[in-house]
Scaffold this motif. Structure first.
Motif, PDB file in Angstrom:
ATOM      1  N   MET A 184       1.001  -1.217   0.145  1.00 50.03           N
ATOM      2  CA  MET A 184       0.172   0.034  -0.041  1.00 50.03           C
ATOM      3  C   MET A 184       1.056   1.374   0.016  1.00 50.03           C
ATOM      4  O   MET A 184       2.086   1.343   0.731  1.00 50.03           O
ATOM      5  CB  MET A 184      -0.816   0.061   1.342  1.00 50.03           C
ATOM      6  CG  MET A 184      -1.916   0.862   1.113  1.00 50.03           C
ATOM      7  SD  MET A 184      -3.397   0.419   2.603  1.00 50.03           S
ATOM      8  CE  MET A 184      -4.221  -1.045   1.482  1.00 50.03           C
TER       9      MET A 184
ATOM     10  N   SER B 134      -2.264   4.638  -3.860  1.00 51.52           N
ATOM     11  CA  SER B 134      -3.795   4.321  -3.863  1.00 51.52           C
ATOM     12  C   SER B 134      -4.359   5.453  -3.179  1.00 51.52           C
ATOM     13  O   SER B 134      -5.698   5.526  -3.331  1.00 51.52           O
ATOM     14  CB  SER B 134      -4.045   2.836  -3.416  1.00 51.52           C
ATOM     15  OG  SER B 134      -3.194   2.550  -2.202  1.00 51.52           O
ATOM     16  N   VAL B 135      -3.603   6.228  -2.590  1.00 48.60           N
ATOM     17  CA  VAL B 135      -4.470   7.653  -2.044  1.00 48.60           C
ATOM     18  C   VAL B 135      -3.335   8.830  -2.082  1.00 48.60           C
ATOM     19  O   VAL B 135      -2.213   8.423  -2.031  1.00 48.60           O
ATOM     20  CB  VAL B 135      -4.959   7.305  -0.688  1.00 48.60           C
ATOM     21  CG1 VAL B 135      -3.922   6.721   0.386  1.00 48.60           C
ATOM     22  CG2 VAL B 135      -5.591   8.386   0.276  1.00 48.60           C
TER      23      VAL B 135
ATOM     24  N   SER C 203      -9.584   6.121  -8.342  1.00 45.69           N
ATOM     25  CA  SER C 203      -8.187   5.452  -8.288  1.00 45.69           C
ATOM     26  C   SER C 203      -6.996   6.383  -7.499  1.00 45.69           C
ATOM     27  O   SER C 203      -6.218   5.694  -6.821  1.00 45.69           O
ATOM     28  CB  SER C 203      -7.473   5.309  -9.676  1.00 45.69           C
ATOM     29  OG  SER C 203      -7.511   6.554 -10.320  1.00 45.69           O
TER      30      SER C 203
ATOM     31  N   LEU D  30      -9.046   4.521   2.214  1.00 44.99           N
ATOM     32  CA  LEU D  30      -8.909   3.106   1.756  1.00 44.99           C
ATOM     33  C   LEU D  30      -9.661   2.136   2.056  1.00 44.99           C
ATOM     34  O   LEU D  30      -9.776   1.003   1.681  1.00 44.99           O
ATOM     35  CB  LEU D  30      -7.497   2.786   1.295  1.00 44.99           C
ATOM     36  CG  LEU D  30      -6.615   4.001   0.667  1.00 44.99           C
ATOM     37  CD1 LEU D  30      -5.075   3.481   0.432  1.00 44.99           C
ATOM     38  CD2 LEU D  30      -7.051   3.759  -0.807  1.00 44.99           C
TER      39      LEU D  30
ATOM     40  N   SER E  28      -9.193   0.242   4.814  1.00 46.20           N
ATOM     41  CA  SER E  28      -8.318  -1.081   4.985  1.00 46.20           C
ATOM     42  C   SER E  28      -8.578  -1.697   6.196  1.00 46.20           C
ATOM     43  O   SER E  28      -8.872  -0.935   7.406  1.00 46.20           O
ATOM     44  CB  SER E  28      -6.805  -0.539   4.976  1.00 46.20           C
ATOM     45  OG  SER E  28      -6.595  -0.117   3.721  1.00 46.20           O
TER      46      SER E  28
ATOM     47  N   ARG F 112      -7.950  -4.389   1.639  1.00 49.70           N
ATOM     48  CA  ARG F 112      -9.036  -3.447   1.470  1.00 49.70           C
ATOM     49  C   ARG F 112     -10.345  -4.288   2.176  1.00 49.70           C
ATOM     50  O   ARG F 112     -10.423  -5.602   1.971  1.00 49.70           O
ATOM     51  CB  ARG F 112      -9.452  -3.083   0.187  1.00 49.70           C
ATOM     52  CG  ARG F 112      -8.310  -2.557  -0.491  1.00 49.70           C
ATOM     53  CD  ARG F 112      -8.116  -0.939  -0.060  1.00 49.70           C
ATOM     54  NE  ARG F 112      -9.171  -0.129  -0.685  1.00 49.70           N
ATOM     55  CZ  ARG F 112      -8.787   0.681  -1.700  1.00 49.70           C
ATOM     56  NH1 ARG F 112      -7.785   0.714  -2.221  1.00 49.70           N
ATOM     57  NH2 ARG F 112      -9.748   1.569  -2.404  1.00 49.70           N
TER      58      ARG F 112
END
Ligand SMILES: Nc1nc2c(ncn2[C@@H]2O[C@H](COP(=O)(O)OP(=O)(O)OP(=O)(O)O)[C@@H](O)[C@H]2O)c(=O)[nH]1
Ligand SMILES: [Mg+2]
Length: 396
Positions: free
Chosen positions: A1, A103-104, A216, A317, A319, A346
């Motif tokens: 991640m 991813s962020v 995304s 996200l 998670s 996730r």
């Protein structure tokens, strides 16, 4: 991640990065100090299940700090981005390619108002930081459009010729950005673009890029330099969206982590205070500096840096933390290491997804899993829960 630090020049991206990772990144009070990306590892916290056993764990891929598991995440710090970067302004937007895997995104904004749109120093309070918020979404969308545009004529015709499903073809093109087929399906369904792909206009491609950006590369805002920001300026920034804007002082966090590393203080990232180990070992200037950081932290409830990282990973996200083990009875590896590994997945991920994260072969040859808490056998589609301890059985 992985999360990416982005924003206009001179706002404290590298300071935030250095504080989070303790990697030595170049920091200076002028624009475009960073040219090449900096990469490093930081950690998010989660209560460690070893406390339930009353035995100390033996972490391998992570760390454990007195009952708090520290799980690694990658951080990446890039050059400053200015409005119009997609037209080549500033350093352009090519360097954003380094953020493909992120991813962020954490958008670092200078809440003190001491830097103008290009990152030049103009004096505290002189620039309205609210003006810096909107441009980033546009620039990221233009960057995504740039990726789509490459060879688009050929690609769009090919999609039509092969009667390939548009969403699969586009997803494959954007897979490097972490776009899944599910994401692409959602985006295309929402947009209702014409069926003939080659007839899509540049505006429609831009619309598509904006929607792809949302799925995304979600964006969280760090209102940085909060330690010197005029209170009403900081407040006006937070009023934009008090869920998504978090005040930070990357500079205070960096000072604290360095002082902790040097053994001068005891500081746990994310906490609102710290302890000076031996006051007589500090110089007058050091004591004064630390006490002013303490006052600032008391006002802000901490430096905000860890809060941003954890909000990005856990909230944005969505998670959860899971612990794969080989010995489900003892929650250990074959070698007897208790709870050796902690993974972020996730929410909604399955036992087979976890197997793939550990090793692609485990995923391909997945047989079953065992929930080590309940000792129940579960299948490939078992949806993992927060803090699950799971044995994956594979072979073939
Ligand atoms: N007061 C204060 N100063 C900060 C903070 N964070 C960064 N700075 C200062 O802001 C200046 C710019 O910091 P950098 O981390 O180099 O900024 P950057 O965004 O990486 O800049 P570029 O790489 O040029 O885009 C430096 O003088 C830092 O010491 C903060 O939280 N508070
Ligand atoms: Mg920098």
């Amino acid at each position: 991640m992985e999360f990416g630090l982005v924003g206009k020049p001179n706002v404290g991206k590298s300071t935030f990065f250095a504080a989070a990772t303790l990697v030595d990144a170049e920091i200076a009070s002028y624009p475009f100090t960073t040219i090449d990306a900096n990469r490093g590892v930081t950690y998010v916290r989660s209560p460690c299940p070893h406390t339930e056993l009353g035995k100390q764990c033996n972490p391998v891929n992570s760390k454990c700090d007195d009952g708090t598991r520290m799980i690694p995440v990658q951080a990446i710090d890039v050059a400053g981005l200015v409005a119009g970067a997609h037209k080549g302004r500033g350093r352009g937007n090519q360097f954003l390619d380094d953020l493909r895997q992120a991813s962020v995104l954490v958008h670092v904004v200078d809440a003190s108002g001491e830097t103008d749109g290009e990152g030049n120093l103009v004096g505290v309070g002189a620039h309205d930081p609210r003006e810096d918020v909107g441009f980033l979404e546009d620039e990221i969308a233009y960057w995504i459009k740039g990726i789509l545009d490459r060879g688009w004529d050929k690609v769009s015709k090919q999609i039509e010729l092969t009667h390939n499903r548009t969403e699969i073809a586009l997803q494959e093109r954007l897979a490097g950005l972490g776009v899944t087929q599910g994401d692409m399906h959602q985006v295309l369904n929402g947009l209702g673009l014409p069926e003939k792909v080659s007839k899509w206009t540049p505006d429609q491609l831009m619309e598509l890029s904006r929607e792809v950006r949302k799925v995304s590369k979600p964006i969280l805002i760090a209102a940085n330099k909060a330690d010197k920001a005029p209170p009403e300026m900081l407040q006006s920034l937070m009023d934009l969206d008090d869920e998504m804007v978090i005040p930070t002082s990357a500079e205070c966090e960096l000072a604290l982590r360095r002082a902790d590393k040097a053994g001068l203080i005891d500081y746990h990232p994310g906490e609102a205070d710290f302890e000076i180990k031996d006051p007589s070992a500090l110089s007058g200037a050091q004591t004064k500096g630390l006490e002013s950081i303490r006052t600032c932290m008391a006002n802000m409830g901490g430096t905000g840096v860890q809060k941003v990282i954890e909000k990005a990973v856990f909230d944005m996200l969505d998670s959860i933390v899971v612990y794969p083990v080989e010995d489900e009875t003892h929650w250990a590896s074959k070698k007897g290491h208790l709870l050796p590994d902690a993974y972020l997945v996730r929410r909604g991920a399955t036992a087979r997804d976890l197997a793939y994260v550990i090793h692609s072969e485990f995923g391909e040859k997945f047989i079953r899993a065992v929930n080590a808490r309940t000792r129940r056998v579960v299948g490939a589609d078992y949806e993992l829960q927060e803090n699950d301890i799971v044995k994956i059985v594979w072979g073939g």
